[in-house]
Design a protein around this motif. Sequence first.
Motif, PDB file in Angstrom:
ATOM      1  N   PHE A  32       0.839  -1.198   0.000  1.00 18.09           N
ATOM      2  CA  PHE A  32       0.000   0.000   0.000  1.00 18.09           C
ATOM      3  C   PHE A  32       0.876   1.250   0.000  1.00 18.09           C
ATOM      4  O   PHE A  32       1.767   1.389   0.825  1.00 18.09           O
ATOM      5  N   GLN A  33       0.609   2.147  -0.932  1.00 18.50           N
ATOM      6  CA  GLN A  33       1.323   3.411  -1.015  1.00 18.50           C
ATOM      7  C   GLN A  33       0.305   4.542  -0.845  1.00 18.50           C
ATOM      8  O   GLN A  33      -0.711   4.571  -1.540  1.00 18.50           O
ATOM      9  N   PRO A  34       0.548   5.462   0.066  1.00 20.70           N
ATOM     10  CA  PRO A  34      -0.383   6.587   0.199  1.00 20.70           C
ATOM     11  C   PRO A  34      -0.311   7.477  -1.033  1.00 20.70           C
ATOM     12  O   PRO A  34       0.690   7.493  -1.754  1.00 20.70           O
TER      13      PRO A  34
END
Length: 127
Positions: free
Chosen positions: A6-8
């Motif tokens: 997960f990458q913001p």
Amino acid sequence: MTKPVFQPAPRPKPRTSPEEARQLAEAAEDLGFTRPSTAPEPERPAPDAPSVPDPVPTSPNPPLPKRANGQKDPALKFSIPEEVWTELRQRALDERVTVKFLVLRALARDGFAIDLDNLPEDGRRVR
């Protein structure tokens, strides 16, 4: 099978430079968008000048009775020629008011009991 990491979301980049923001603030100053969030301190009269309160302007029309909570104002809908509609919209744009305000102001000038003092000219809801 592995899940992707997960990458913001990246932070948005400003689209205007500080100079453009200053120019925009100056152009929109008369619209009230650049008001400070706190009320300015009231001006104090000079000690040697007598304090005379300014007269409060009153509406020539009698006040309308208050409506019960939740009761909506009646709506008025009718057709007008396209040229009149265009002229109404242009005048509203020039005066920075709504078409509704122009129509209600015209009705008030014709003698109808409309309290323009409590009607926002620009259509924003009072909060």
